[in-house]
Design a protein around this motif. Sequence first.
Motif, short mmCIF file in Angstrom:
data_model
loop_
_atom_site.label_atom_id
_atom_site.label_comp_id
_atom_site.label_asym_id
_atom_site.label_seq_id
_atom_site.Cartn_x
_atom_site.Cartn_y
_atom_site.Cartn_z
N ALA A 78 1.81 -5.16 3.03
CA ALA A 78 0.73 -5.91 3.47
C ALA A 78 0.99 -7.46 3.30
O ALA A 78 0.76 -8.27 4.15
N GLU B 231 -14.89 -7.09 7.55
CA GLU B 231 -14.89 -6.59 9.21
C GLU B 231 -15.28 -5.23 8.82
O GLU B 231 -15.44 -4.48 7.80
N ASN C 17 -2.42 -8.58 14.69
CA ASN C 17 -3.22 -7.36 14.07
C ASN C 17 -2.19 -6.85 12.88
O ASN C 17 -0.91 -6.71 12.92
N GLY C 18 -2.67 -6.51 12.02
CA GLY C 18 -2.05 -5.84 10.72
C GLY C 18 -1.24 -6.82 9.85
O GLY C 18 -0.35 -6.55 9.07
N ALA C 19 -1.60 -8.13 10.06
CA ALA C 19 -0.71 -9.42 9.35
C ALA C 19 -1.09 -9.36 7.96
O ALA C 19 -0.40 -9.89 7.20
N GLY C 20 -2.13 -8.82 7.64
CA GLY C 20 -2.58 -8.86 6.26
C GLY C 20 -3.80 -9.90 5.86
O GLY C 20 -4.01 -9.97 4.81
N LYS C 21 -4.44 -10.28 6.65
CA LYS C 21 -5.59 -11.29 6.82
C LYS C 21 -6.69 -10.81 5.91
O LYS C 21 -7.12 -11.06 5.00
N SER C 22 -7.16 -9.33 6.39
CA SER C 22 -8.20 -8.77 5.48
C SER C 22 -7.87 -8.52 4.30
O SER C 22 -8.66 -8.54 3.25
N THR C 23 -6.80 -8.14 4.15
CA THR C 23 -5.97 -7.63 2.85
C THR C 23 -6.14 -8.83 1.86
O THR C 23 -6.70 -8.68 0.62
N PHE D 296 0.89 -1.07 0.03
CA PHE D 296 -0.06 -0.04 0.14
C PHE D 296 0.66 1.35 0.12
O PHE D 296 1.80 1.22 0.74
N GLU E 93 -13.71 -11.88 10.55
CA GLU E 93 -14.10 -11.86 12.02
C GLU E 93 -15.69 -11.78 12.27
O GLU E 93 -16.30 -10.72 12.61
N ALA F 141 2.01 -4.06 9.12
CA ALA F 141 2.82 -4.66 8.01
C ALA F 141 4.04 -4.24 8.19
O ALA F 141 4.38 -3.32 8.90
N HIS G 84 -9.08 -13.53 15.48
CA HIS G 84 -8.20 -13.72 16.49
C HIS G 84 -8.51 -14.72 17.23
O HIS G 84 -7.56 -15.00 18.17
#
Lengths: 371, 340
Positions: free
Chosen positions: B36, B99, B56-62, B30, B176, B327, B208
């Motif tokens: 990400a 999410e 958090n911020g690992a890139g799952k949603s991405t 990004f 989530e 990230a 999580h």
Amino acid sequence: MSQTIALLIDAYRLLNARKIFWITLVLSLLVVSSFALVGIHDHGISIAWWDLEIPELNTGSGGWSKELFYKIMFTELGIKIWLAWVATILGLITTASIFPEFVTAGSIDIILSKPIGRFRLFFTKYLTGLLFVILQVSVFTGASFIVIGIRGGVWEPGIFIAIPLVVLFFSYLFSVCAVLGVITRSTIASLLLTILFWFIIFIVQSAERSLLFFEMMNEQRVMAYEDAVDRTRQRLDKVEDPDDMERWGFLHETLDKRKAILEESESTAGNLDTWHDGLMFVMTVLPKTGETIELLQRWTIDLAELPGSTDEPSRPIIDDDDHFRLDEDRLGQDMQTALRNRSPWWILGTSFIFELVVLCFGAWRFNRRDF
Amino acid sequence: MHRLLSFASLYSPMSTNGNVIDVHDVHKTFKKRIKALQGVDLQVGAGEIFGLLGPNGAGKSTLVKILMTVVRPDRISGTFLGNSVGSKQPLARVGYLPEHHNFPGYLTGLQVIEFSGAMCRLTKRERRTNARRLLDRVGMTRWGSSRLNSYSKGMLQRVGLAQALVNDPKVVLLDEPTDGVDPVGRREIRDLLLELRDEGHTIFLNSHLLSELEMVCDRVAIMVQGRVSMQGTIEELTRDSRRHEVRCIGPCPDWITALPDATAECLEDECRISIPTDDVEAIQPIIDRLRKEGRSITRVHAVRESPEDLFMRAVVDESGTIAAPGAEIKPRRGSGGDAP
Ligand SMILES: Nc1ncnc2c1ncn2[C@@H]1O[C@H](COP(=O)(O)OP(=O)(O)OP(=O)(O)O)[C@@H](O)[C@H]1O
Ligand SMILES: [Mg+2]
């Protein structure tokens, strides 16, 4: 198809949920019903129970017809002031949030994850956003049609041209608002910037009108001084001994002076022309909001219908005290003619191209970005 | 031959190996700085519940957004329901709950579900019946015709889940889904997911909540800073770490250290012996020997790594530092204190 309909229904639900949509609609109907309260008779006009005597505005010596009276009221007050001005601001306030809300995180994700292309989504959303103005102007025009029919005694289907014209007018602004909404994702920012843009168009348009006015006034000046120079020359030609400076020096002086002014006016004309051409170029690029709305009057009301418009054109003159006397009636008519002579293709076509370019830019941005 | 091929393609819309999602080498950066995703490989088989775990911020949603064409990857290869990722075509058979979803508050629950169905090109009747059935299924029948702005967070989540299922999707991606749902609701959602799997849907879950994932997921992947660091069934992932523990009274026996990989640890008046094997037979000789020495054995049990330990093991790198949330960020040129 089911997707388009779903988006349309969604747009309707959005409007339905907005109080300001219904407020605008009620106000529209109030404006139309106030038209119905106004009447014209052979010595003036009446507003509800009051009679006002107006020498220039009656069906008697004033030369107005009922039909014309209501049509003018519809185009000048109803469309120009109410719809194209007050209701448009209300409309922008109502619809400015459509795109920012559409692209907020959490709601755009859902819609983008559906089997519908982003370009199609963008353009469909844009068109459904015009639903506000379509509904408003249709109700307004329909009600006006009935009022003109009952009170003016004429059933004039021609006024329905107001619907596409006002929708088109609004769409120029809404396209800018939509694209700003996609880029900034902020309702307030896109609304304010759109109104600023509208204001700029308005300034350019007014500047162009003023220049046109000055140009025509200067034209009259040139014409008047040409006449005056001719007259002075003829007078000099008639005298026996034109070179007798002691006797005719003042005539020579007058001639020189008038020639000088004529030359100056002619060069001013050149200058004004250059400036006007420049502004016309800017106008060509920008959408023509004012002129689009004025097309309505142009198409529904014939200039010859207007009272007092049948006078023979006279000429402006330079009087004996060397004062330039403007022919105001003629100036007004010339302006009207010049404006009415602008091609509707130019007015609508270039505006539409502007809109298309803006929308394509917005669609491209929408297509490219991550949400 | 030709006929056979078309027959085959009719009955296996997924890629040949039966994976519904099969992506390799997914990269996404990004704003030119935030890395990400950095080369994600992920396979989700048909009919399983797959859990994607990560800090958090690992890139799952991405990753999910990339599958749903909401975010464009910089690089990707592989397929999603047999189509290349980014194509809109498979999305008619996919359900998605993002999410922090944000449905317009002026809609009612039913309208949200029906709108989602219409966008998936369902007919009017299908939308109607599905919407009512699903509202019932998520326990929101009474609220179907109330506006969303009168819903609580958990209720929104339930309606969100229902709208993701309206098109009877082959794959459901849930980011989530139990966020903001009470324990009873969580349990209901868990049961719903299991039912859905039994009906043949594939479910991709981001969460999580380790214990929750453990209860429902057939397979999990753990993602850390844009990379998948582990992937498999919980059984597989914890197999290597399984061991047996024997406790007895008295000091630690010195012969233990001679056994391969076994360790002994002295507690107050007890000794704890740990043997890295999940084979019960393998520890019997040790017990015999302890008994022969006359020691009392207080406890023998098999130890399995908890999902939390597994998670921690994935998040901590070789040097022992815990991966920071978010990230990897490429430093801006010219900023940072250690410039020469
Ligand atoms: N639209 C975006 N613009 C810029 N950076 C983004 C964007 N979306 C995500 N990121 C960054 O990408 C990284 C991964 O984000 P992502 O939302 O995928 O994490 P996540 O694993 O879902 O975290 P969480 O468990 O907190 O939901 C984060 O560092 C985030 O800052
Ligand atoms: Mg997330």
